[in-house]
Design a protein around this motif. Structure first.
Motif, PDB file in Angstrom:
ATOM      1  N   GLY A   1     -32.513  14.968 -66.889  1.00  0.00           N
ATOM      2  CA  GLY A   1     -31.978  14.719 -68.233  1.00  0.00           C
ATOM      3  C   GLY A   1     -30.501  14.353 -68.248  1.00  0.00           C
ATOM      4  O   GLY A   1     -29.838  14.460 -69.277  1.00  0.00           O
ATOM      5  N   VAL A   2     -29.982  13.932 -67.117  1.00  0.00           N
ATOM      6  CA  VAL A   2     -28.570  13.542 -67.038  1.00  0.00           C
ATOM      7  C   VAL A   2     -28.487  12.017 -67.067  1.00  0.00           C
ATOM      8  O   VAL A   2     -29.237  11.338 -66.373  1.00  0.00           O
ATOM      9  CB  VAL A   2     -27.930  14.058 -65.727  1.00  0.00           C
ATOM     10  CG1 VAL A   2     -26.493  13.577 -65.595  1.00  0.00           C
ATOM     11  CG2 VAL A   2     -28.004  15.582 -65.668  1.00  0.00           C
ATOM     12  N   LYS A   3     -27.567  11.502 -67.890  1.00  0.00           N
ATOM     13  CA  LYS A   3     -27.452  10.050 -67.977  1.00  0.00           C
ATOM     14  C   LYS A   3     -26.581   9.527 -66.831  1.00  0.00           C
ATOM     15  O   LYS A   3     -25.373   9.776 -66.780  1.00  0.00           O
ATOM     16  CB  LYS A   3     -26.870   9.623 -69.324  1.00  0.00           C
ATOM     17  CG  LYS A   3     -26.916   8.116 -69.516  1.00  0.00           C
ATOM     18  CD  LYS A   3     -26.800   7.759 -70.990  1.00  0.00           C
ATOM     19  CE  LYS A   3     -26.369   6.334 -71.215  1.00  0.00           C
ATOM     20  NZ  LYS A   3     -27.409   5.341 -71.135  1.00  0.00           N
ATOM     21  N   ALA A   4     -27.229   8.835 -65.925  1.00  0.00           N
ATOM     22  CA  ALA A   4     -26.528   8.240 -64.781  1.00  0.00           C
ATOM     23  C   ALA A   4     -26.951   6.788 -64.660  1.00  0.00           C
ATOM     24  O   ALA A   4     -28.117   6.462 -64.891  1.00  0.00           O
ATOM     25  CB  ALA A   4     -26.879   9.001 -63.504  1.00  0.00           C
ATOM     26  N   GLU A   5     -26.007   5.930 -64.343  1.00  0.00           N
ATOM     27  CA  GLU A   5     -26.315   4.497 -64.235  1.00  0.00           C
ATOM     28  C   GLU A   5     -25.732   3.941 -62.953  1.00  0.00           C
ATOM     29  O   GLU A   5     -24.890   4.566 -62.314  1.00  0.00           O
ATOM     30  CB  GLU A   5     -25.694   3.738 -65.412  1.00  0.00           C
ATOM     31  CG  GLU A   5     -26.068   4.294 -66.752  1.00  0.00           C
ATOM     32  CD  GLU A   5     -27.033   3.381 -67.496  1.00  0.00           C
ATOM     33  OE1 GLU A   5     -27.831   2.690 -66.834  1.00  0.00           O
ATOM     34  OE2 GLU A   5     -26.941   3.364 -68.739  1.00  0.00           O
ATOM     35  N   MET A   6     -26.181   2.733 -62.646  1.00  0.00           N
ATOM     36  CA  MET A   6     -25.693   2.105 -61.420  1.00  0.00           C
ATOM     37  C   MET A   6     -25.392   0.636 -61.672  1.00  0.00           C
ATOM     38  O   MET A   6     -26.118  -0.053 -62.382  1.00  0.00           O
ATOM     39  CB  MET A   6     -26.770   2.237 -60.361  1.00  0.00           C
ATOM     40  CG  MET A   6     -26.600   1.302 -59.199  1.00  0.00           C
ATOM     41  SD  MET A   6     -27.700   1.737 -57.858  1.00  0.00           S
ATOM     42  CE  MET A   6     -29.014   0.620 -58.171  1.00  0.00           C
ATOM     43  N   ILE A   7     -24.316   0.170 -61.068  1.00  0.00           N
ATOM     44  CA  ILE A   7     -24.040  -1.261 -61.087  1.00  0.00           C
ATOM     45  C   ILE A   7     -24.035  -1.760 -59.651  1.00  0.00           C
ATOM     46  O   ILE A   7     -23.294  -1.254 -58.807  1.00  0.00           O
ATOM     47  CB  ILE A   7     -22.661  -1.575 -61.721  1.00  0.00           C
ATOM     48  CG1 ILE A   7     -22.653  -1.127 -63.186  1.00  0.00           C
ATOM     49  CG2 ILE A   7     -22.366  -3.069 -61.623  1.00  0.00           C
ATOM     50  CD1 ILE A   7     -21.379  -1.488 -63.911  1.00  0.00           C
ATOM     51  N   SER A   8     -24.898  -2.702 -59.367  1.00  0.00           N
ATOM     52  CA  SER A   8     -24.911  -3.304 -58.033  1.00  0.00           C
ATOM     53  C   SER A   8     -25.005  -4.808 -58.200  1.00  0.00           C
ATOM     54  O   SER A   8     -25.038  -5.324 -59.318  1.00  0.00           O
ATOM     55  CB  SER A   8     -26.110  -2.795 -57.239  1.00  0.00           C
ATOM     56  OG  SER A   8     -27.277  -3.435 -57.697  1.00  0.00           O
TER      57      SER A   8
ATOM     58  N   LEU B   1     -21.474   7.203 -63.064  1.00  0.00           N
ATOM     59  CA  LEU B   1     -21.630   5.774 -62.879  1.00  0.00           C
ATOM     60  C   LEU B   1     -21.515   5.449 -61.392  1.00  0.00           C
ATOM     61  O   LEU B   1     -20.453   5.622 -60.790  1.00  0.00           O
ATOM     62  CB  LEU B   1     -20.554   5.017 -63.670  1.00  0.00           C
ATOM     63  CG  LEU B   1     -20.574   3.500 -63.513  1.00  0.00           C
ATOM     64  CD1 LEU B   1     -21.921   2.905 -63.906  1.00  0.00           C
ATOM     65  CD2 LEU B   1     -19.462   2.864 -64.352  1.00  0.00           C
ATOM     66  N   TYR B   2     -22.619   5.023 -60.814  1.00  0.00           N
ATOM     67  CA  TYR B   2     -22.654   4.698 -59.378  1.00  0.00           C
ATOM     68  C   TYR B   2     -22.349   3.217 -59.169  1.00  0.00           C
ATOM     69  O   TYR B   2     -22.931   2.367 -59.841  1.00  0.00           O
ATOM     70  CB  TYR B   2     -24.046   5.005 -58.806  1.00  0.00           C
ATOM     71  CG  TYR B   2     -24.329   6.479 -58.623  1.00  0.00           C
ATOM     72  CD1 TYR B   2     -24.629   7.294 -59.719  1.00  0.00           C
ATOM     73  CD2 TYR B   2     -24.309   7.062 -57.360  1.00  0.00           C
ATOM     74  CE1 TYR B   2     -24.899   8.650 -59.554  1.00  0.00           C
ATOM     75  CE2 TYR B   2     -24.591   8.421 -57.182  1.00  0.00           C
ATOM     76  CZ  TYR B   2     -24.879   9.196 -58.282  1.00  0.00           C
ATOM     77  OH  TYR B   2     -25.141  10.528 -58.110  1.00  0.00           O
ATOM     78  N   VAL B   3     -21.465   2.951 -58.235  1.00  0.00           N
ATOM     79  CA  VAL B   3     -21.215   1.550 -57.870  1.00  0.00           C
ATOM     80  C   VAL B   3     -21.086   1.398 -56.361  1.00  0.00           C
ATOM     81  O   VAL B   3     -20.665   2.314 -55.655  1.00  0.00           O
ATOM     82  CB  VAL B   3     -19.913   0.983 -58.496  1.00  0.00           C
ATOM     83  CG1 VAL B   3     -20.021   0.856 -59.989  1.00  0.00           C
ATOM     84  CG2 VAL B   3     -18.707   1.806 -58.092  1.00  0.00           C
ATOM     85  N   ALA B   4     -21.463   0.214 -55.900  1.00  0.00           N
ATOM     86  CA  ALA B   4     -21.239  -0.111 -54.494  1.00  0.00           C
ATOM     87  C   ALA B   4     -19.795  -0.588 -54.359  1.00  0.00           C
ATOM     88  O   ALA B   4     -19.252  -1.180 -55.289  1.00  0.00           O
ATOM     89  CB  ALA B   4     -22.209  -1.202 -54.071  1.00  0.00           C
ATOM     90  N   PRO B   5     -19.158  -0.318 -53.233  1.00  0.00           N
ATOM     91  CA  PRO B   5     -17.747  -0.658 -53.085  1.00  0.00           C
ATOM     92  C   PRO B   5     -17.444  -2.145 -53.322  1.00  0.00           C
ATOM     93  O   PRO B   5     -16.386  -2.483 -53.842  1.00  0.00           O
ATOM     94  CB  PRO B   5     -17.409  -0.242 -51.654  1.00  0.00           C
ATOM     95  CG  PRO B   5     -18.704  -0.003 -50.989  1.00  0.00           C
ATOM     96  CD  PRO B   5     -19.680   0.358 -52.050  1.00  0.00           C
ATOM     97  N   GLU B   6     -18.380  -3.007 -52.974  1.00  0.00           N
ATOM     98  CA  GLU B   6     -18.092  -4.441 -53.139  1.00  0.00           C
ATOM     99  C   GLU B   6     -18.038  -4.844 -54.611  1.00  0.00           C
ATOM    100  O   GLU B   6     -17.416  -5.830 -54.974  1.00  0.00           O
ATOM    101  CB  GLU B   6     -19.099  -5.318 -52.367  1.00  0.00           C
ATOM    102  CG  GLU B   6     -20.537  -5.184 -52.790  1.00  0.00           C
ATOM    103  CD  GLU B   6     -21.253  -4.105 -51.995  1.00  0.00           C
ATOM    104  OE1 GLU B   6     -20.555  -3.237 -51.401  1.00  0.00           O
ATOM    105  OE2 GLU B   6     -22.493  -4.108 -51.975  1.00  0.00           O
ATOM    106  N   ARG B   7     -18.674  -4.023 -55.468  1.00  0.00           N
ATOM    107  CA  ARG B   7     -18.558  -4.279 -56.912  1.00  0.00           C
ATOM    108  C   ARG B   7     -17.113  -4.116 -57.359  1.00  0.00           C
ATOM    109  O   ARG B   7     -16.579  -4.884 -58.135  1.00  0.00           O
ATOM    110  CB  ARG B   7     -19.427  -3.286 -57.687  1.00  0.00           C
ATOM    111  CG  ARG B   7     -20.834  -3.687 -57.973  1.00  0.00           C
ATOM    112  CD  ARG B   7     -20.950  -4.963 -58.754  1.00  0.00           C
ATOM    113  NE  ARG B   7     -21.086  -6.089 -57.838  1.00  0.00           N
ATOM    114  CZ  ARG B   7     -21.147  -7.353 -58.181  1.00  0.00           C
ATOM    115  NH1 ARG B   7     -21.077  -7.689 -59.454  1.00  0.00           N
ATOM    116  NH2 ARG B   7     -21.260  -8.285 -57.284  1.00  0.00           N
ATOM    117  N   LEU B   8     -16.477  -3.063 -56.840  1.00  0.00           N
ATOM    118  CA  LEU B   8     -15.075  -2.830 -57.185  1.00  0.00           C
ATOM    119  C   LEU B   8     -14.229  -3.977 -56.670  1.00  0.00           C
ATOM    120  O   LEU B   8     -13.374  -4.517 -57.365  1.00  0.00           O
ATOM    121  CB  LEU B   8     -14.591  -1.526 -56.548  1.00  0.00           C
ATOM    122  CG  LEU B   8     -15.118  -0.222 -57.109  1.00  0.00           C
ATOM    123  CD1 LEU B   8     -14.543   0.935 -56.331  1.00  0.00           C
ATOM    124  CD2 LEU B   8     -14.747  -0.088 -58.564  1.00  0.00           C
TER     125      LEU B   8
END
Ligand code: ADP
Ligand code: MG
Ligand code: ZN
Length: 589
Positions: free
Chosen positions: A108-115, A140-147
């Motif tokens: 029930g935790v709101k977590a998202e990802m951008i890849s 908010l999960y991201v891959a390092p290359e997104r940054l």
């Protein structure tokens, strides 16, 4: 410079201690406990979880070093739910992020990802959530290359920060920042901007594998020098570590594995690690042919096949999986009773991770590594092109060659852990026998090998390690070089050669053919001091030699330890220890 850094690290560690943080007297402590139970459905913290959680909630930077499976994720997932705003999680692998997000969403935790695979619409939605005060986005999960590559994302992050919504930054697998690590990723270098951009946002770095050198490098790169470093112990007390000499003949080796699977590990579950896909396939076939319930697992198999193999192994239909290192992530079977390395790993880190899949349930489990010199070259030709590839490989070779020191102490010192010998409790082959050893003078053998190499150079030939040994043992007359045949087994000659290699007296010289890479031997950076300055070279051997270390005691290191220590108390073995004159000692000395 390095020493100064190490001192600074030690000092910073002593300023606040782990114990200072390992309690529940903070303003957030009761809320922490409540969410631990209600959301995560966990009743107790594991060792070393509470401290990093408190440190990061106190808005201090921290690096947490904890073995795989120890529970690092909770250390940023739980703090994320304590405060307003969201936690940015940087992680190198999409599949790992997906697993965590699925798990969190279930809770029930709101977590998202951008890849790179996130489409425009979805990412716009996420961007919205980053800057909206009503948003329920927590992680908010991201891959390092997104940054590194998305200006748009970075500007949104800046906006979120201005609005006070970026509560912390967690960097998973933080050792990827360092070129000294075993898994350097260039995209992680971009993370050096984080502290400049978001100076008061606490950073929490997490890793399972990091030496002091790597940690100092990571701290420098992230601009968090002297931050708190919390380190859980790497000791796995229920694992029995053993190194065995791998039989030269493939058949003998399979015989031994068959025996182990049918007797020692009967009805038990395990993993057999190999190096290459070909070895993996061959071994699987051989073991199948002997009616063993095993299957193979490697990167070239279709994902559906891989997951089927994994499944059948989980349910016990397969006794063992014959696997390459592709069998790793997400393997979480508690009752793995044995991990056999059919070939050594490419680093101490890899070996620790792979063997560490045994005994997750805390029950006794067995880790056997089969060592043979030829396997070293199988791996060296694979890893030599990376910055620390050979250094890492030689560290595990050293582990294999060790005749008497506690295997655990070698692992511990690799992870810069202080080690007390009694901590092993006879749970490794060396401690089970006697830990006595003698330094044997191998200078004459070293000179013989250097002479063979020099002769080859004069004859315009290159030699592999195996060729050198063949020439030494009179089984190859490719070059004209007179040396006396050793009176000891080839296995020992192999150990001598390996010792010279890891000491830098010999060096690998890589050559490329269209089909493969070949490792030839040449004189290493340290050879001159032996050849020209009369320096002695020694190699530790098992047992106590009654004579001084300068005589080559061929018998003692062949005798099982129980005998070696007996012969020490006895009186009769001296005459048997013939000095070894099987060395064409060069006259240069
Ligand atoms: P790591 O990242 O250190 O390899 P994970 O964070 O993936 O480890 O956690 C491994 C497993 O341990 C997960 O299944 C997680 O839910 C579980 N776990 C973590 N902390 C606890 C705890 N305090 N009690 C019980 N299980 C836990
Ligand atoms: Mg993890
Ligand atoms: Zn031991």
């Amino acid at each position: 410079e390095d020493l100064k850094d190490i001192c600074a690290l030690k000092r910073s560690k002593s300023q606040t201690k782990e114990e200072d943080w390992n309690h529940e007297g903070f303003e957030w402590s009761s809320k922490l406990r409540a969410i631990l139970k209600s959301t995560f459905q966990i009743s107790e913290f594991r060792p070393y979880q509470l401290s990093p959680i408190n440190i990061t909630l106190a808005k201090k930077d921290c690096i947490l070093i904890m073995p795989t499976g120890g529970g690092k994720s909770l250390c940023f997932q739980l703090p994320a739910l304590i405060e307003d705003g969201f936690t940015l999680v940087i992680s190198p692998m999409i599949s790992l992020m997906e697993d965590q997000i699925m798990h969190l969403n279930k809770l029930g935790v709101k977590a998202e990802m951008i890849s790179s695979e996130t489409n425009l619409k979805a990412s716009n939605g996420i961007f919205q959530g980053m800057v909206e005060s009503k948003s329920s986005l927590k992680l908010l999960y991201v891959a390092p290359e997104r940054l590194a590559k998305s200006k748009k994302f970075m500007s949104k992050l800046q906006k979120a920060h201005e609005l006070g919504r970026l509560s912390r930054i967690a960097i998973d697998e933080v050792h990827c920042c360092s070129t000294w690590g075993h898994d350097f990723r260039p995209d992680y270098q971009f993370l050096s901007v984080l502290k400049d951009m978001f100076p008061e946002v606490p950073i929490l770095g997490l890793t399972a594998t990091a030496t002091t050198k790597v940690i100092i490098d990571v701290q420098k790169m992230l601009s968090i020098p002297g931050c708190m470093v919390i380190k859980a112990s790497f000791n796995r007390p229920n694992l029995y570590y053993e190194v065995r000499i791998k039989p030269t003949a493939q058949k003998e080796c399979i015989d031994e594995l068959e025996y182990l699977l049918k007797n020692t590990f009967k009805n038990q579950s395990g993993i057999i690690y190999t190096t290459s896909i070909k070895d993996c396939e061959d071994l699987r076939k051989e073991l199948r042919a002997r009616n063993l319930q095993v299957s193979g697992y490697h990167a070239r198999l279709e994902p559906e096949i891989r997951s089927k193999v994994h499944q059948k192994w989980l349910t016990g239909e397969y006794q063992a999986v014959v696997a390459t290192i592709a069998f790793g992530l997400g393997i979480d079977k508690p009752n793995v009773r044995f991990v056999i390395h059919h070939c050594l790993s490419k680093s101490m880190e890899n070996f620790y991770q792979e063997s560490g899949r045994a005994g997750r349930d805390g029950q006794r489990a067995h880790c056997i590594l089969y060592y043979r010199l030829q396997d070293v070259f199988k791996l060296s030709t694979m890893v030599f092109s990376t910055q620390t590839g050979l250094e890492n490989l030689y560290s595990i070779v050293k582990y294999c060659l060790e005749p008497s020191r506690c295997r655990r102490s070698i692992i511990a010192s690799h992870f810069d852990e202080v080690w007390d010998y009694s901590d092993c409790d006879k749970m490794c082959d060396n401690c089970k026998k006697s830990r006595q050893s003698t330094d044997m003078d191998i200078t004459p053998h070293c000179l013989t090998i250097l002479k063979i190499i020099e002769t080859a150079i004069n004859e315009d030939t290159k030699l592999t390690a195996q060729m050198i040994l063949d020439i030494w043992f009179g089984k190859n007359n490719k070059i004209k070089c007179k040396v006396a045949t050793p009176k000891f087994p080839r296995e020992k000659a192999e150990n001598i050669l390996a010792t010279l290699l890891i000491k830098g007296i010999l060096k690998e010289d890589f050559h490329f053919t269209p089909y493969s890479t070949i490792s030839y031997m040449k004189a290493g950076p340290k050879h001159a001091s032996v050849l020209h300055r009369g320096e002695k070279v020694t190699m530790p051997i098992k047992g106590i030699s009654s004579e001084s270390t300068s005589s080559q005691n061929d018998k003692n290191d062949r005798v099982p330890d129980s005998f070696a220590s007996k012969s020490n108390s006895g009186s009769h073995t001296q005459s048997k220890n013939k000095p070894d004159n099987a060395t064409g000692v060069s006259t240069k000395r």
